[in-house]
Design a protein around this motif. Structure first.
Motif, PDB file in Angstrom:
ATOM      1  N   LYS A 269      39.465  54.890  29.782  1.00 24.05           N
ATOM      2  CA  LYS A 269      40.008  53.332  30.755  1.00 24.05           C
ATOM      3  C   LYS A 269      38.372  53.172  31.024  1.00 24.05           C
ATOM      4  O   LYS A 269      38.429  51.780  31.316  1.00 24.05           O
ATOM      5  N   PRO A 270      38.240  54.120  31.941  1.00 19.94           N
ATOM      6  CA  PRO A 270      37.419  53.443  32.969  1.00 19.94           C
ATOM      7  C   PRO A 270      36.169  52.603  32.259  1.00 19.94           C
ATOM      8  O   PRO A 270      35.234  51.458  32.563  1.00 19.94           O
ATOM      9  N   LEU A 273      37.290  49.505  30.660  1.00 18.45           N
ATOM     10  CA  LEU A 273      37.133  48.518  31.732  1.00 18.45           C
ATOM     11  C   LEU A 273      36.088  47.511  31.609  1.00 18.45           C
ATOM     12  O   LEU A 273      35.476  46.233  32.220  1.00 18.45           O
ATOM     13  N   ASN A 277      34.636  44.180  30.869  1.00 14.44           N
ATOM     14  CA  ASN A 277      33.811  42.778  32.143  1.00 14.44           C
ATOM     15  C   ASN A 277      33.135  42.332  31.615  1.00 14.44           C
ATOM     16  O   ASN A 277      32.626  41.204  31.544  1.00 14.44           O
ATOM     17  N   SER A 332      37.443  42.475  37.635  1.00 16.65           N
ATOM     18  CA  SER A 332      37.157  43.543  35.962  1.00 16.65           C
ATOM     19  C   SER A 332      36.495  45.056  36.908  1.00 16.65           C
ATOM     20  O   SER A 332      37.366  45.611  36.272  1.00 16.65           O
ATOM     21  N   GLN A 333      35.620  44.747  37.567  1.00 16.58           N
ATOM     22  CA  GLN A 333      34.346  45.806  38.545  1.00 16.58           C
ATOM     23  C   GLN A 333      35.526  47.078  38.620  1.00 16.58           C
ATOM     24  O   GLN A 333      35.659  48.245  39.014  1.00 16.58           O
ATOM     25  N   ALA A 336      38.316  48.864  36.986  1.00 15.78           N
ATOM     26  CA  ALA A 336      37.080  49.685  36.286  1.00 15.78           C
ATOM     27  C   ALA A 336      37.299  51.193  37.116  1.00 15.78           C
ATOM     28  O   ALA A 336      37.453  52.470  36.677  1.00 15.78           O
TER      29      ALA A 336
END
Length: 578
Positions: A269-270, A273, A277, A332-333, A336
């Motif tokens: 997931k990280p 994301l 971005n 978005s960052q 994440a």
């Protein structure tokens, strides 16, 4: 190893020396050998690739059929599928729910008010628990209303809301399929390389032909342009997962589908994301160019300002795009980097979605209040701020007070840096240049890269585009050199100084999100469209002053320039003085 290094250096020096010999004496060598084709590829031997491509596209659109439906029907079907959710989002954010067509349409329900949209972004920012980010997002969205960019911003935001999820979903699916199939990965990797190197404008013509003119075509072009980073990120994330995690999932009895969607994807997931971005940023970079094939919103405003050479209006719309980009980028960052809740910290439905529930009641309340109090529906015009006059006066001030400095800088850079590089690239015989490119390809990638360099170079020559390719190469090369001279010292400084790093990061993020077209307005107004542009675009290798044109010759040239300028300028407001 040392012998190889020495031999490589000898080869490099020899090839460099021979390259300069061909540059200085290429004409004499060609004359002596009676082989002018060495300098310029014969036109009668060029391959009419453009004609073949045009014929194929016409056949594809007019005649290609799959039995029950044609290719044109297929493209229009995909366009219709994308159009439905886009119309819904556009109605919610910008137009409202309408009954009827055109001017006879009646608004049954208005769009979300500016306060409601501010509340939506504020709620998402609250999830990050970052006070600075909450304030930044709040100010960014309020900025759009205060500076009279709301309506166009909502149209642009509608496009982003549709393009980003589709681009992300397709990117993840292609990334998963590539992860499962090494053959597909080998096939799709060069395609992704091609998609990320092809100029953005190249997407517009085939999209326009296949899907027609309109916002849906612009959406499709945006999705295609923004999707490759998501594919790469997904593939990278899955390949970098610890094998022990995968083995734990298999030992727990997971099926392939469960392993992918309940183990591998959540763990990735990280990284995924970060891909999201990138899709958001690329989608926003596309908004101005997409406006050429029917996208409205801020992109169209910037393009219209370019056509009118309206500095203030273009910069205002460009800043609005940057403001949206910064808000979405930071959000978005931050998402994440949010920690994933474990089973021990799971909450009840109301506690988990409390903010969303409150937001729904907030939107309903604002909508009801907007029926009685105009402020809750539309931002008051008397409170709006217009900065276009400020930007116009700023550029005018710089032109009046620093014209000599700008002109001196322009001529110096052109005379002593750009034109010598251009003359060098155009002066090298094309067979030798292809040989050099192939040798470089062999050095870095052996026969595969060498073969690719050779084939692509021959393609450029045989299609009659060699001279234009060299001009493009010279411009790119000059830009890289200047960017390196400026960027490397700044990067080193930022790496050694935390304060400089914070300042430069904020500045660079703004520059990277600013649409490239926005730069054209101040550059054209500061450096003008005149001798500088003409000299840059001149493919000749003359080393003497050009003869002065007669009035008749100048008028004849002006007619040609006016025809060319119709592409980006509104010629109705254009005045030519002699």
């Amino acid at each position: 190893m040392k012998k190889n290094d020495i031999s490589n250096k000898i080869v490099f020096i020899s090839l460099t020396f021979l390259t300069f010999i061909f540059y200085w004496y290429g004409k004499e060598i060609a004359t002596y050998l009676d082989s002018k084709w060495i300098l310029k590829y014969p036109k009668h031997h060029t391959i009419p690739f453009a004609i073949y491509t045009t014929s194929f596209v016409k056949w594809l659109i007019n005649e290609a059929s799959f039995g029950l439906f044609t290719f044109n029907d297929l493209t229009r079907f995909f366009a219709w599928i994308i159009e439905q959710p886009y119309n819904i989002v556009l109605a919610v954010l910008s137009k409202g729910i309408l009954s009827g067509q055109g001017q006879d349409a009646i608004q049954l329900m208005g769009p979300l008010s500016w306060i409601s949209v501010v509340g939506i972004f504020f709620t998402f920012a609250l999830y990050t628990k970052d006070k600075f980010l909450i304030l930044l997002v709040l100010l960014s969205i309020v900025y759009l209303a205060v500076f009279d960019q709301w309506q166009s911003s909502m149209i642009t935001l509608s496009s982003i809301i549709i393009a980003v999820p589709i681009g992300v979903l397709l990117g993840i699916l292609l990334g998963i399929l590539s992860y499962k199939s090494k053959i597909l990965e080998k096939i799709i990797t060069p395609i992704l390389d091609l998609m990320q190197t092809v100029p953005v404008f190249a997407y517009l013509v085939p999209i326009l032909v296949m899907f027609g003119f309109g916002p849906v075509s612009a959406l499709i072009a945006t999705i295609i342009y923004a999707m490759p980073p998501m594919v790469r990120t997904t593939l990278l994330a899955l390949n970098n997962i610890d094998p022990q995690i995968k083995e734990s999932g298999i030992m727990s009895g997971c099926t392939d589908r469960q392993l992918m969607w309940k183990v591998l994807i959540p763990v990735s997931k990280p990284t995924l994301l970060i891909g999201v971005n990138q899709v958001i940023m690329l989608s926003l970079n596309m908004v101005i160019i997409a406006s050429m094939i029917g996208a409205g919103g801020l992109g169209y405003d910037v393009l219209a300002s370019l056509r009118r050479l309206d500095i203030g209006g273009g910069i205002e719309s460009g800043i609005a795009i940057v403001v949206i980009a910064i808000a979405l980028d930071r959000l978005s960052q931050s998402f994440a980097n949010l920690p994933t809740l474990s089973k021990k910290t799971e909450q009840t439905f109301f506690a988990k979605y409390k903010k969303i529930i409150y937001l729904i009641f907030y939107i309903i309340a604002i909508y009801i209040l907007g029926s009685f109090i105009p402020f809750f529906k539309l931002f008051p015009e008397e409170l709006m701020i217009n900065t276009s006059l400020f930007w116009e006066e700023l550029v005018k001030y710089i032109n009046i007070n620093y014209f000599d400095n700008l002109e001196s800088f322009k001529i110096t850079l052109l005379t002593f840096f750009m034109l010598p590089i251009k003359k060098f690239f155009l002066g090298i015989p094309w067979p030798w240049f292809i040989f050099i490119i192939t040798i470089i390809g062999w050095y870095f990638g052996k026969y595969k890269l060498a073969s690719l360099c050779l084939i692509l170079s021959i393609f450029i020559v045989t299609t009659g585009l060699w001279q234009k390719a060299m001009i493009t190469l010279y411009l790119c090369g000059s830009s890289v050199i200047i960017a390196s001279i400026i960027g490397i010292p700044l990067g080193v400084w930022a790496g050694l100084n935390n304060k400089a790093n914070k300042i430069l990061t904020a500045f660079i993020d703004t520059l990277q999100t600013l649409p490239s077209f926005v730069y054209l307005i101040p550059v054209v107004m500061l450096f003008r469209v005149g001798d500088f542009t003409a000299m840059i675009g001149d493919p000749s290798d003359r080393n003497k002053t050009r003869p002065q044109l007669t009035l008749e010759e100048a008028k004849a040239n002006a007619e040609s320039y006016i025809k060319q300028s119709k592409v980006i300028l509104d010629v109705k407001n254009l005045k030519v003085l002699f």
